[in-house]
Write a protein that holds these residues in place. Structure first.
Motif, PDB file in Angstrom:
ATOM      1  N   SER A 166       0.828  -1.200   0.000  1.00 42.07           N
ATOM      2  CA  SER A 166       0.000   0.000   0.000  1.00 42.07           C
ATOM      3  C   SER A 166       0.864   1.253   0.000  1.00 42.07           C
ATOM      4  O   SER A 166       1.869   1.320   0.695  1.00 42.07           O
ATOM      5  CB  SER A 166      -0.892  -0.032   1.241  1.00 42.07           C
ATOM      6  OG  SER A 166      -1.373   1.235   1.530  1.00 42.07           O
ATOM      7  N   PRO A 167       0.474   2.296  -0.748  1.00 38.12           N
ATOM      8  CA  PRO A 167       1.268   3.520  -0.758  1.00 38.12           C
ATOM      9  C   PRO A 167       1.276   4.219   0.592  1.00 38.12           C
ATOM     10  O   PRO A 167       2.160   5.023   0.875  1.00 38.12           O
ATOM     11  CB  PRO A 167       0.597   4.386  -1.818  1.00 38.12           C
ATOM     12  CG  PRO A 167      -0.681   3.747  -2.146  1.00 38.12           C
ATOM     13  CD  PRO A 167      -0.619   2.337  -1.673  1.00 38.12           C
ATOM     14  N   LEU A 168       0.336   3.909   1.468  1.00 31.21           N
ATOM     15  CA  LEU A 168       0.326   4.514   2.787  1.00 31.21           C
ATOM     16  C   LEU A 168       1.467   3.988   3.652  1.00 31.21           C
ATOM     17  O   LEU A 168       1.902   4.655   4.581  1.00 31.21           O
ATOM     18  CB  LEU A 168      -1.004   4.235   3.489  1.00 31.21           C
ATOM     19  CG  LEU A 168      -2.226   4.868   2.847  1.00 31.21           C
ATOM     20  CD1 LEU A 168      -3.482   4.402   3.573  1.00 31.21           C
ATOM     21  CD2 LEU A 168      -2.124   6.375   2.886  1.00 31.21           C
ATOM     22  N   ASN A 169       1.938   2.790   3.378  1.00 38.87           N
ATOM     23  CA  ASN A 169       2.972   2.166   4.184  1.00 38.87           C
ATOM     24  C   ASN A 169       4.360   2.306   3.576  1.00 38.87           C
ATOM     25  O   ASN A 169       5.289   1.671   4.040  1.00 38.87           O
ATOM     26  CB  ASN A 169       2.670   0.685   4.386  1.00 38.87           C
ATOM     27  CG  ASN A 169       1.436   0.477   5.203  1.00 38.87           C
ATOM     28  OD1 ASN A 169       1.035   1.358   5.948  1.00 38.87           O
ATOM     29  ND2 ASN A 169       0.820  -0.674   5.066  1.00 38.87           N
ATOM     30  N   GLN A 170       4.520   3.099   2.532  1.00 40.02           N
ATOM     31  CA  GLN A 170       5.815   3.231   1.890  1.00 40.02           C
ATOM     32  C   GLN A 170       6.437   4.577   2.197  1.00 40.02           C
ATOM     33  O   GLN A 170       5.762   5.587   2.288  1.00 40.02           O
ATOM     34  CB  GLN A 170       5.685   3.076   0.379  1.00 40.02           C
ATOM     35  CG  GLN A 170       5.441   1.667  -0.052  1.00 40.02           C
ATOM     36  CD  GLN A 170       5.491   1.538  -1.566  1.00 40.02           C
ATOM     37  OE1 GLN A 170       5.508   2.530  -2.270  1.00 40.02           O
ATOM     38  NE2 GLN A 170       5.515   0.318  -2.043  1.00 40.02           N
ATOM     39  N   SER A 222       7.358   0.797   5.237  1.00 38.14           N
ATOM     40  CA  SER A 222       7.524   1.181   6.623  1.00 38.14           C
ATOM     41  C   SER A 222       6.217   1.739   7.139  1.00 38.14           C
ATOM     42  O   SER A 222       5.599   2.581   6.507  1.00 38.14           O
ATOM     43  CB  SER A 222       8.619   2.243   6.753  1.00 38.14           C
ATOM     44  OG  SER A 222       8.643   2.750   8.061  1.00 38.14           O
ATOM     45  N   THR A 223       5.776   1.274   8.287  1.00 38.96           N
ATOM     46  CA  THR A 223       4.535   1.791   8.849  1.00 38.96           C
ATOM     47  C   THR A 223       4.807   2.860   9.886  1.00 38.96           C
ATOM     48  O   THR A 223       3.959   3.691  10.138  1.00 38.96           O
ATOM     49  CB  THR A 223       3.724   0.661   9.489  1.00 38.96           C
ATOM     50  OG1 THR A 223       4.539  -0.009  10.454  1.00 38.96           O
ATOM     51  CG2 THR A 223       3.260  -0.328   8.436  1.00 38.96           C
ATOM     52  N   ALA A 224       5.963   2.855  10.500  1.00 33.02           N
ATOM     53  CA  ALA A 224       6.268   3.853  11.519  1.00 33.02           C
ATOM     54  C   ALA A 224       7.765   3.899  11.747  1.00 33.02           C
ATOM     55  O   ALA A 224       8.508   3.033  11.333  1.00 33.02           O
ATOM     56  CB  ALA A 224       5.556   3.498  12.823  1.00 33.02           C
ATOM     57  N   ASN A 225       8.196   4.961  12.433  1.00 27.60           N
ATOM     58  CA  ASN A 225       9.617   5.043  12.760  1.00 27.60           C
ATOM     59  C   ASN A 225       9.894   4.268  14.039  1.00 27.60           C
ATOM     60  O   ASN A 225       9.034   3.570  14.547  1.00 27.60           O
ATOM     61  CB  ASN A 225      10.059   6.510  12.845  1.00 27.60           C
ATOM     62  CG  ASN A 225       9.339   7.273  13.943  1.00 27.60           C
ATOM     63  OD1 ASN A 225       8.658   6.684  14.767  1.00 27.60           O
ATOM     64  ND2 ASN A 225       9.471   8.574  13.941  1.00 27.60           N
ATOM     65  N   ALA A 226      11.096   4.398  14.591  1.00 26.23           N
ATOM     66  CA  ALA A 226      11.499   3.578  15.734  1.00 26.23           C
ATOM     67  C   ALA A 226      10.627   3.830  16.959  1.00 26.23           C
ATOM     68  O   ALA A 226      10.415   2.940  17.765  1.00 26.23           O
ATOM     69  CB  ALA A 226      12.960   3.834  16.076  1.00 26.23           C
ATOM     70  N   ASP A 246       4.424   8.295  13.377  1.00 28.07           N
ATOM     71  CA  ASP A 246       4.630   8.817  12.042  1.00 28.07           C
ATOM     72  C   ASP A 246       4.360  10.313  12.132  1.00 28.07           C
ATOM     73  O   ASP A 246       3.305  10.730  12.574  1.00 28.07           O
ATOM     74  CB  ASP A 246       3.689   8.137  11.061  1.00 28.07           C
ATOM     75  CG  ASP A 246       3.993   8.489   9.629  1.00 28.07           C
ATOM     76  OD1 ASP A 246       3.213   8.068   8.770  1.00 28.07           O
ATOM     77  OD2 ASP A 246       4.982   9.176   9.363  1.00 28.07           O
ATOM     78  N   ASP A 247       5.327  11.133  11.745  1.00 29.23           N
ATOM     79  CA  ASP A 247       5.238  12.571  11.943  1.00 29.23           C
ATOM     80  C   ASP A 247       4.014  13.188  11.283  1.00 29.23           C
ATOM     81  O   ASP A 247       3.330  14.009  11.895  1.00 29.23           O
ATOM     82  CB  ASP A 247       6.505  13.260  11.427  1.00 29.23           C
ATOM     83  CG  ASP A 247       7.730  12.896  12.243  1.00 29.23           C
ATOM     84  OD1 ASP A 247       7.556  12.559  13.437  1.00 29.23           O
ATOM     85  OD2 ASP A 247       8.837  12.952  11.694  1.00 29.23           O
ATOM     86  N   ASP A 248       3.730  12.824  10.037  1.00 30.51           N
ATOM     87  CA  ASP A 248       2.584  13.414   9.345  1.00 30.51           C
ATOM     88  C   ASP A 248       1.280  13.057  10.042  1.00 30.51           C
ATOM     89  O   ASP A 248       0.401  13.905  10.210  1.00 30.51           O
ATOM     90  CB  ASP A 248       2.532  12.937   7.891  1.00 30.51           C
ATOM     91  CG  ASP A 248       3.701  13.456   7.072  1.00 30.51           C
ATOM     92  OD1 ASP A 248       4.272  14.503   7.450  1.00 30.51           O
ATOM     93  OD2 ASP A 248       4.035  12.818   6.064  1.00 30.51           O
ATOM     94  N   VAL A 249       1.152  11.825  10.460  1.00 32.55           N
ATOM     95  CA  VAL A 249      -0.068  11.386  11.121  1.00 32.55           C
ATOM     96  C   VAL A 249      -0.201  12.075  12.471  1.00 32.55           C
ATOM     97  O   VAL A 249      -1.287  12.539  12.841  1.00 32.55           O
ATOM     98  CB  VAL A 249      -0.085   9.849  11.276  1.00 32.55           C
ATOM     99  CG1 VAL A 249      -1.265   9.397  12.100  1.00 32.55           C
ATOM    100  CG2 VAL A 249      -0.094   9.188   9.918  1.00 32.55           C
ATOM    101  N   GLU A 269      -2.826  15.938  16.033  1.00 30.40           N
ATOM    102  CA  GLU A 269      -2.712  17.078  16.936  1.00 30.40           C
ATOM    103  C   GLU A 269      -3.529  18.269  16.436  1.00 30.40           C
ATOM    104  O   GLU A 269      -4.201  18.947  17.213  1.00 30.40           O
ATOM    105  CB  GLU A 269      -1.250  17.471  17.103  1.00 30.40           C
ATOM    106  CG  GLU A 269      -0.456  16.483  17.913  1.00 30.40           C
ATOM    107  CD  GLU A 269       1.037  16.800  17.944  1.00 30.40           C
ATOM    108  OE1 GLU A 269       1.448  17.829  17.356  1.00 30.40           O
ATOM    109  OE2 GLU A 269       1.771  16.024  18.557  1.00 30.40           O
ATOM    110  N   GLY A 270      -3.502  18.513  15.123  1.00 31.26           N
ATOM    111  CA  GLY A 270      -4.301  19.595  14.562  1.00 31.26           C
ATOM    112  C   GLY A 270      -5.788  19.350  14.753  1.00 31.26           C
ATOM    113  O   GLY A 270      -6.541  20.278  15.102  1.00 31.26           O
TER     114      GLY A 270
END
Length: 90
Positions: free
Chosen positions: A46-50, A57-61, A65-68, A73-74
């Motif tokens: 899925s392009p959401l996981n790339q 990649s689904t998330a960082n360490a 995920d910064d964008d999410v 938060e917004g």
């Protein structure tokens, strides 16, 4: 004895036919659910996981995920503003 079926020249009782049908269905279903993904399926994730480099990649360490996180938060800030405006109006 009751009725029996002739399959490929052999006499097969109905209960044996029913049990073998269940076993065959379970075997085919488990094969397609447990079977490892082929290369084509793993490359077309899925392009959401790339990430931008094409790796999946689904998330960082940290698990964020910064964008999410920024989007969430917004959204929460907007909800808090709306809630404050509603309480002031009341």
């Amino acid at each position: 004895m009751g009725a029996a079926y002739k399959i490929l020249g052999k006499t097969v009782q109905p209960h044996v036919l029913a049990i073998s049908t269940f076993i065959a269905t379970a075997a085919v279903t488990s094969y397609f659910t447990i079977k490892p993904k082929s290369r084509d399926e793993t490359e077309n994730t899925s392009p959401l996981n790339q990430t931008s480099d094409g790796k999946s990649s689904t998330a960082n360490a940290d698990g964020k995920d910064d964008d999410v996180m920024k989007s969430i938060e917004g959204f929460l800030n907007d909800l808090e503003k709306d809630a404050k405006q509603d309480t002031k109006a009341s």
